[in-house]
Design a protein around this motif. Structure first.
Motif, PDB file in Angstrom:
ATOM      1  N   TYR A   1       0.840  -1.197   0.000  1.00  0.00           N
ATOM      2  CA  TYR A   1       0.000   0.000   0.000  1.00  0.00           C
ATOM      3  C   TYR A   1       0.875   1.247   0.000  1.00  0.00           C
ATOM      4  O   TYR A   1       1.737   1.416   0.893  1.00  0.00           O
ATOM      5  N   THR A   2       0.661   2.117  -0.986  1.00  0.00           N
ATOM      6  CA  THR A   2       1.429   3.360  -1.059  1.00  0.00           C
ATOM      7  C   THR A   2       1.031   4.270   0.097  1.00  0.00           C
ATOM      8  O   THR A   2      -0.141   4.580   0.278  1.00  0.00           O
ATOM      9  N   THR A   3       2.027   4.653   0.888  1.00  0.00           N
ATOM     10  CA  THR A   3       1.718   5.340   2.150  1.00  0.00           C
ATOM     11  C   THR A   3       2.724   6.449   2.444  1.00  0.00           C
ATOM     12  O   THR A   3       3.932   6.288   2.251  1.00  0.00           O
ATOM     13  N   TYR A   4       2.184   7.558   2.917  1.00  0.00           N
ATOM     14  CA  TYR A   4       3.018   8.625   3.475  1.00  0.00           C
ATOM     15  C   TYR A   4       3.018   8.451   4.994  1.00  0.00           C
ATOM     16  O   TYR A   4       1.956   8.337   5.612  1.00  0.00           O
ATOM     17  N   VAL A   5       4.214   8.395   5.585  1.00  0.00           N
ATOM     18  CA  VAL A   5       4.321   8.211   7.035  1.00  0.00           C
ATOM     19  C   VAL A   5       5.147   9.348   7.607  1.00  0.00           C
ATOM     20  O   VAL A   5       6.252   9.645   7.135  1.00  0.00           O
ATOM     21  N   GLU A   6       4.633   9.977   8.642  1.00  0.00           N
ATOM     22  CA  GLU A   6       5.324  11.081   9.310  1.00  0.00           C
ATOM     23  C   GLU A   6       5.684  10.663  10.732  1.00  0.00           C
ATOM     24  O   GLU A   6       4.850  10.095  11.446  1.00  0.00           O
ATOM     25  N   ASN A   7       6.938  10.914  11.116  1.00  0.00           N
ATOM     26  CA  ASN A   7       7.436  10.604  12.470  1.00  0.00           C
ATOM     27  C   ASN A   7       7.364   9.115  12.781  1.00  0.00           C
ATOM     28  O   ASN A   7       7.007   8.712  13.897  1.00  0.00           O
TER      29      ASN A   7
ATOM     30  N   LEU B   1       4.168  -1.746   3.696  1.00  0.00           N
ATOM     31  CA  LEU B   1       3.810  -0.523   2.987  1.00  0.00           C
ATOM     32  C   LEU B   1       4.905  -0.078   2.027  1.00  0.00           C
ATOM     33  O   LEU B   1       6.078  -0.427   2.193  1.00  0.00           O
ATOM     34  N   ASP B   2       4.506   0.684   1.044  1.00  0.00           N
ATOM     35  CA  ASP B   2       5.435   1.309   0.104  1.00  0.00           C
ATOM     36  C   ASP B   2       5.456   2.803   0.419  1.00  0.00           C
ATOM     37  O   ASP B   2       4.521   3.535   0.087  1.00  0.00           O
ATOM     38  N   PHE B   3       6.501   3.233   1.093  1.00  0.00           N
ATOM     39  CA  PHE B   3       6.554   4.608   1.572  1.00  0.00           C
ATOM     40  C   PHE B   3       6.749   5.593   0.419  1.00  0.00           C
ATOM     41  O   PHE B   3       7.561   5.386  -0.481  1.00  0.00           O
ATOM     42  N   LYS B   4       6.004   6.701   0.478  1.00  0.00           N
ATOM     43  CA  LYS B   4       6.098   7.767  -0.507  1.00  0.00           C
ATOM     44  C   LYS B   4       6.395   9.088   0.204  1.00  0.00           C
ATOM     45  O   LYS B   4       5.916   9.329   1.323  1.00  0.00           O
ATOM     46  N   GLU B   5       7.162   9.938  -0.470  1.00  0.00           N
ATOM     47  CA  GLU B   5       7.532  11.230   0.107  1.00  0.00           C
ATOM     48  C   GLU B   5       6.581  12.326  -0.398  1.00  0.00           C
ATOM     49  O   GLU B   5       6.252  12.365  -1.583  1.00  0.00           O
ATOM     50  N   TYR B   6       6.159  13.192   0.515  1.00  0.00           N
ATOM     51  CA  TYR B   6       5.348  14.366   0.168  1.00  0.00           C
ATOM     52  C   TYR B   6       5.870  15.569   0.951  1.00  0.00           C
ATOM     53  O   TYR B   6       6.519  15.412   1.995  1.00  0.00           O
ATOM     54  N   GLU B   7       5.576  16.755   0.438  1.00  0.00           N
ATOM     55  CA  GLU B   7       6.075  17.974   1.066  1.00  0.00           C
ATOM     56  C   GLU B   7       5.520  18.165   2.471  1.00  0.00           C
ATOM     57  O   GLU B   7       6.202  18.698   3.346  1.00  0.00           O
ATOM     58  N   SER B   8       4.293  17.752   2.672  1.00  0.00           N
ATOM     59  CA  SER B   8       3.670  17.934   3.984  1.00  0.00           C
ATOM     60  C   SER B   8       2.555  16.909   4.162  1.00  0.00           C
ATOM     61  O   SER B   8       2.148  16.231   3.209  1.00  0.00           O
TER      62      SER B   8
ATOM     63  N   LEU C   1      -2.657   5.620   1.689  1.00  0.00           N
ATOM     64  CA  LEU C   1      -2.773   5.958   3.106  1.00  0.00           C
ATOM     65  C   LEU C   1      -1.862   7.115   3.473  1.00  0.00           C
ATOM     66  O   LEU C   1      -0.842   7.360   2.813  1.00  0.00           O
ATOM     67  N   ALA C   2      -2.225   7.785   4.554  1.00  0.00           N
ATOM     68  CA  ALA C   2      -1.350   8.784   5.184  1.00  0.00           C
ATOM     69  C   ALA C   2      -1.391   8.531   6.684  1.00  0.00           C
ATOM     70  O   ALA C   2      -2.458   8.574   7.298  1.00  0.00           O
ATOM     71  N   ILE C   3      -0.214   8.230   7.279  1.00  0.00           N
ATOM     72  CA  ILE C   3      -0.145   7.887   8.705  1.00  0.00           C
ATOM     73  C   ILE C   3       0.706   8.941   9.407  1.00  0.00           C
ATOM     74  O   ILE C   3       1.857   9.196   9.014  1.00  0.00           O
ATOM     75  N   ILE C   4       0.141   9.532  10.429  1.00  0.00           N
ATOM     76  CA  ILE C   4       0.842  10.566  11.186  1.00  0.00           C
ATOM     77  C   ILE C   4       1.070  10.065  12.608  1.00  0.00           C
ATOM     78  O   ILE C   4       0.113   9.922  13.388  1.00  0.00           O
ATOM     79  N   PHE C   5       2.372   9.780  12.947  1.00  0.00           N
ATOM     80  CA  PHE C   5       2.727   9.400  14.306  1.00  0.00           C
ATOM     81  C   PHE C   5       3.065  10.653  15.101  1.00  0.00           C
ATOM     82  O   PHE C   5       3.654  11.607  14.553  1.00  0.00           O
ATOM     83  N   PRO C   6       2.732  10.690  16.378  1.00  0.00           N
ATOM     84  CA  PRO C   6       3.135  11.840  17.212  1.00  0.00           C
ATOM     85  C   PRO C   6       4.647  11.813  17.448  1.00  0.00           C
ATOM     86  O   PRO C   6       5.271  10.754  17.413  1.00  0.00           O
ATOM     87  N   VAL C   7       5.199  12.964  17.709  1.00  0.00           N
ATOM     88  CA  VAL C   7       6.653  13.054  17.913  1.00  0.00           C
ATOM     89  C   VAL C   7       7.088  12.240  19.123  1.00  0.00           C
ATOM     90  O   VAL C   7       8.157  11.629  19.137  1.00  0.00           O
ATOM     91  N   ASN C   8       6.268  12.196  20.139  1.00  0.00           N
ATOM     92  CA  ASN C   8       6.618  11.519  21.394  1.00  0.00           C
ATOM     93  C   ASN C   8       6.122  10.080  21.436  1.00  0.00           C
ATOM     94  O   ASN C   8       5.904   9.526  22.510  1.00  0.00           O
ATOM     95  N   PHE C   9       5.939   9.466  20.275  1.00  0.00           N
ATOM     96  CA  PHE C   9       5.314   8.138  20.255  1.00  0.00           C
ATOM     97  C   PHE C   9       6.107   7.105  21.051  1.00  0.00           C
ATOM     98  O   PHE C   9       5.538   6.250  21.722  1.00  0.00           O
TER      99      PHE C   9
END
Length: 378
Positions: free
Chosen positions: A55-61, A76-83, A98-106
């Motif tokens: 699954y093509t996914t943007y993951v943050e943190n 997952l197949d990670f993809k890069e995006y500006e934000s 998908l777009a997955i946003i992890f918290p900084v303090n995870f």
């Protein structure tokens, strides 16, 4: 009674000499079996996720150097995006799964603090996105803190297969049966009365020394036989197609969960419902001048009948008095038989109310046969 039998013979002879009408009995059941079986097979294939698809996914943190990161990287197949906002827009546009946003303090300790929240964005209108959300949700569930498992891989459903099957059938059977029976009745009633008026053959029958109630009773009984056969054909086709249609939720032994007594009650309900519907349709057909007009007049009545089946599906614990309402009580009885909770008194009330209404309608039809204004459109 001899005159009633004569009318029955006439109707049966007319019916079985017409191959198209004979086919109309068995064709609905065959079509239902084929259509529902094909639909179930196709839906199973369409909804089946590709095990090799990433699954093509943007993951943050994303948590680094963790077992969770390793599992996500393999899935997952990670993809890069500006934000993150750009990634979410890509998900909405169907360009990204998908777009997955992890918290900084995870990865930090959460003792005495609020548990970090992981945001997963997906597109329900996109099959890959929807399936990816299900997969990622399962993965995250395994890595929740504090660490725990859900049922340890066991199926936590304690309901017996019999109860599961009954619940599913109780939700679909009343509406489907009312629809199928009404469709069978509408295939025969207009042709038998409005059709004979249009051809001028009914006037010949009316001048014979036969009592009008005998003519009405004979026509209703013969039409009820044809419609019942059509309804039974549809019912059998529906039951046989359920294992495929429900994608394995219903096993191949569906019919074996019910006893001979259950099928006898279903058959009795079908007959009583058919008598009410065919009597009502016959009265409308007697008012009409042509078959086309009869079909158009019957359509609103058919909608009301189907709604009766729909209402009965959403009445969880019906009061006993509701069973005495014609058709609605039959729908409730259908549901209760499917869930193995049938009340003998409720079943009896539904049958009696249907027969009483059918008797009144037959008497009304016999009076209509006496009216020259109605029969000869004067």
């Amino acid at each position: 009674m001899r005159n009633v039998i004569t009318v029955l013979k006439k109707e049966f002879a007319r019916f079985f000499k017409d191959r198209r009408m004979v086919m109309s009995i068995f064709l609905p059941g065959i079509m239902i079996f084929l259509v529902y079986t094909i639909m179930g097979t196709v839906m199973a294939e369409v909804n089946k996720p590709d095990e090799n698809y990433k699954y093509t996914t943007y993951v943050e943190n994303i948590p680094q150097d963790s077992a969770l990161a390793a599992v996500l990287n393999a899935t997952l197949d990670f993809k890069e995006y500006e934000s993150a906002d750009k990634a979410k827009q890509a998900v909405a546009d169907g360009e990204l799964d998908l777009a997955i946003i992890f918290p900084v303090n995870f990865n930090e300790s959460t003792d005495g603090e609020a548990v970090p929240n992981v945001s997963v964005y997906y597109n329900l209108a996109n099959d890959n996105s929807s399936n990816g959300f299900t997969v990622v949700s399962s993965i995250l569930e395994e890595f929740k803190r504090p660490s725990f498992t859900v049922n340890n891989g066991e199926n936590g459903n304690l309901a017996e297969d019999r109860a599961t099957v009954g619940k599913i059938l109780s939700m679909i059977m009343p509406m489907l049966m009312f629809s199928l029976l009404a469709s069978g009745c509408i295939a025969f009633a207009p042709e038998s009365i409005a059709g004979e008026k249009e051809r001028g053959t009914l006037s010949t029958v009316l001048i014979t020394p036969i009592k009008r109630w005998q003519l009405a009773f004979g026509k209703i009984i013969s039409l009820a036989c044809f419609a019942t056969l059509s309804g039974l054909s549809s019912f059998i086709g529906l039951i046989l197609s359920l294992p495929k249609f429900m994608n394995g939720i219903v096993s191949g032994d569906t019919m074996m969960y019910y006893s001979v007594g259950d099928y006898f009650m279903l058959f009795a309900l079908i007959i009583s419902v058919v008598l009410v519907i065919i009597s009502a349709f016959s009265i409308v057909s007697a008012f009409a001048k042509t078959v086309k007009e009869a079909n158009s007049l019957i359509a609103p009545l058919m909608i009301v009948i189907i709604l009766m089946g729909v209402f009965s599906m959403f009445t969880a614990t019906p009061a006993l008095g509701l069973y005495a309402i014609p058709l609605l009580g039959s729908g409730l009885a259908f549901s209760s038989i499917m869930t193995f909770t049938v009340s003998p008194l409720g079943f009896a009330l539904s049958i009696i109310s249907n027969l009483a209404v059918a008797a009144v309608l037959i008497v009304l039809l016999s009076f209509m046969f006496k009216s020259e204004r109605i029969m000869f459109n004067r």
